[in-house]
Design an enzyme around this catalytic site. Structure first.
Site, short mmCIF file in Angstrom:
data_model
loop_
_atom_site.label_atom_id
_atom_site.label_comp_id
_atom_site.label_asym_id
_atom_site.label_seq_id
_atom_site.Cartn_x
_atom_site.Cartn_y
_atom_site.Cartn_z
N TYR A 5 -52.04 8.05 -30.11
CA TYR A 5 -52.71 8.74 -31.22
C TYR A 5 -51.69 9.33 -32.19
CZ TYR A 5 -55.23 12.16 -33.97
OH TYR A 5 -55.73 12.89 -35.02
N ARG B 172 -50.09 6.48 -40.39
CA ARG B 172 -51.06 6.82 -41.44
C ARG B 172 -50.45 7.80 -42.43
NH1 ARG B 172 -56.70 9.59 -39.65
NH2 ARG B 172 -55.23 10.98 -38.58
N TYR C 148 -51.99 21.09 -38.88
CA TYR C 148 -51.74 21.33 -37.45
C TYR C 148 -50.25 21.51 -37.21
CZ TYR C 148 -56.43 19.82 -35.70
OH TYR C 148 -57.76 19.70 -35.39
N ARG D 69 -62.04 17.89 -43.06
CA ARG D 69 -63.14 18.12 -42.10
C ARG D 69 -64.43 17.47 -42.57
NH1 ARG D 69 -60.62 19.06 -37.48
NH2 ARG D 69 -59.10 20.72 -37.73
N GLU E 207 -66.83 14.17 -29.08
CA GLU E 207 -66.61 14.39 -30.51
C GLU E 207 -67.88 13.95 -31.24
OE1 GLU E 207 -62.67 13.36 -31.99
OE2 GLU E 207 -63.62 12.32 -33.67
C1 3EB Z 1 -59.59 17.14 -34.42
O1 3EB Z 1 -60.37 17.91 -34.96
C2 3EB Z 1 -60.20 16.14 -33.47
O2 3EB Z 1 -57.10 11.67 -36.72
O3 3EB Z 1 -58.56 10.91 -38.15
C3 3EB Z 1 -61.20 14.16 -35.50
C4 3EB Z 1 -61.46 13.43 -36.65
C5 3EB Z 1 -59.97 14.05 -34.89
C6 3EB Z 1 -60.49 12.59 -37.20
C7 3EB Z 1 -58.24 11.62 -37.19
C8 3EB Z 1 -59.01 13.20 -35.44
C9 3EB Z 1 -59.27 12.49 -36.57
O4 3EB Z 1 -58.37 17.14 -34.60
C10 3EB Z 1 -59.67 14.78 -33.61
#
Ligand code: 3EB
Length: 327
Positions: free
Chosen positions: A139, A146, A198, A211, A320
């Site tokens: 991941y 990306r 993050y 989001r 999720e």
């Molecule tokens: C998170 O909130 C959970 O890497 O495109 C959710 C939606 C998550 C998209 C992405 C990752 C992705 O981090 C993981």
């Protein structure tokens, strides 16, 4: 202008009728295999096994459509929207991060060429998402590729699309996506650190997504809600407890909807208003209790639920949820 495209969910048994419907331009099908099949309809098999019916996500439009291929991307677009899909097989020679970088570079190229610079919604699927490869979790390797591709592009954080990235149980990297001529509006979740901010403990390059994304099409409103999990701040919470993770995830989705209401006047009133909810579950044995609880929470809207077996991008996350509001 009314909505340029619509989404509906159907059981497998309706496939042969839908594939002949002249307004259907794409079908996303849940099942064991991965693949892209080109015809009047773009058929996308994402390699996620369904844990319940319905299994078909059907995209329809009344607009006149142009179909084409560019590098490894198959696409269909109207005057106003673009839908594309790319599937790449992992060989010996390229790492996942390099393949992802190439895929996103192709996506950039086709959108540049056709004049749809605004990515709105993306889905990313590939196997063994939590496995380590060349010293990095896959991941995180995907996020690296990306990020690098988007960095070379014009991308600023406020323009990042809504997205989902999940571990499939079939070979191949599959990315499908929507884009538009004009950008939508970013919606973030005040309970969560923005994924693009993050801290480094989650990987060398942060996950590039918003989001949610709000997009208006004249009078019609769309809200695309990214994959959402049991994360508060930047930490996973309720480790080992699927039901508590479900409640926390639903809280996060509700807060994103409230943000879209207060910032942009989005008319979506809550979970029950979403046209679809897709739930990814890591352990199929959790499906029954998760679905039972969702039945209670969603009431009639439970029929808009798609439930699939998929691995979440952090090992401790058990589920999720993503969704769309399209009017
Ligand atoms: C998170 O909130 C959970 O890497 O495109 C959710 C939606 C998550 C998209 C992405 C990752 C992705 O981090 C993981």
């Amino acid at each position: 202008m009314s909505s340029p495209y619509q989404l509906s969910l159907h059981p497998e048994a309706e496939f042969s009728r839908l594939i002949d419907d002249p307004k259907v331009f794409a079908i996303v099908r849940h099942g064991e295999r991965t693949g892209v099949t080109v015809g009047d309809v773009l058929l996308v098999d994402v390699g996620l096994r369904p844990l319940a019916e319905p299994v078909l996500e059907v995209w329809r439009s009344g607009e006149s459509l142009t179909r084409g291929r560019f590098e490894a991307i198959e696409y269909v677009h109207s005057d106003t929207f673009f839908f594309g899909v790319i599937k790449l097989d992992e060989g010996q020679d390229a790492s996942l991060s390099e393949m992802t970088r190439q895929a996103y570079q192709s996506i950039h190229n086709v959108l540049e060429e056709t004049g749809f610079p605004a990515l709105t919604r993306m889905w990313n699927f590939f196997p063994r998402i939590n496995e380590e490869q060349d010293g990095l979790e896959r991941y995180r390797s995907f996020c690296l590729g990306r990020h690098d591709a988007l960095d070379e592009w014009y991308f600023t954080e406020s323009l990042l699309p809504a997205a989902s990235a999940l571990g499939s149980h079939a070979e191949g990297l599959v990315i499908y996506f929507f884009a538009a001529r004009q950008a939508g509006k970013q919606v973030e979740n005040p309970r969560q650190v923005s994924a693009f901010h993050y801290p480094k403990q989650y990987g060398p390059k942060s996950p590039s997504f918003s989001r949610a994304l709000y997009k208006s099409w004249g009078k019609s409103q769309h809200l695309y809600i990214s994959g959402t999990a049991s994360i508060v701040g930047h930490k996973s919470v309720h480790v080992g407890d699927p039901m508590a993770q479900l409640d926390e995830t639903l809280r996060n989705v509700r807060v994103v909807i409230e943000q879209a209401q207060s910032q942009f006047g989005v008319r979506c009133q809550g979970l029950h208003d979403l046209n679809n909810l897709r739930v990814y579950i890591r352990h199929p044995e959790h499906a029954e209790m998760i679905m039972q609880r969702l039945q209670v929470v969603l009431g009639d809207a439970y029929q808009n639920l798609v439930v699939v077996w998929g691995d979440i991008c952090r090992e401790e996350l058990l589920l999720e949820i993503e969704g769309h509001y399209l009017e």
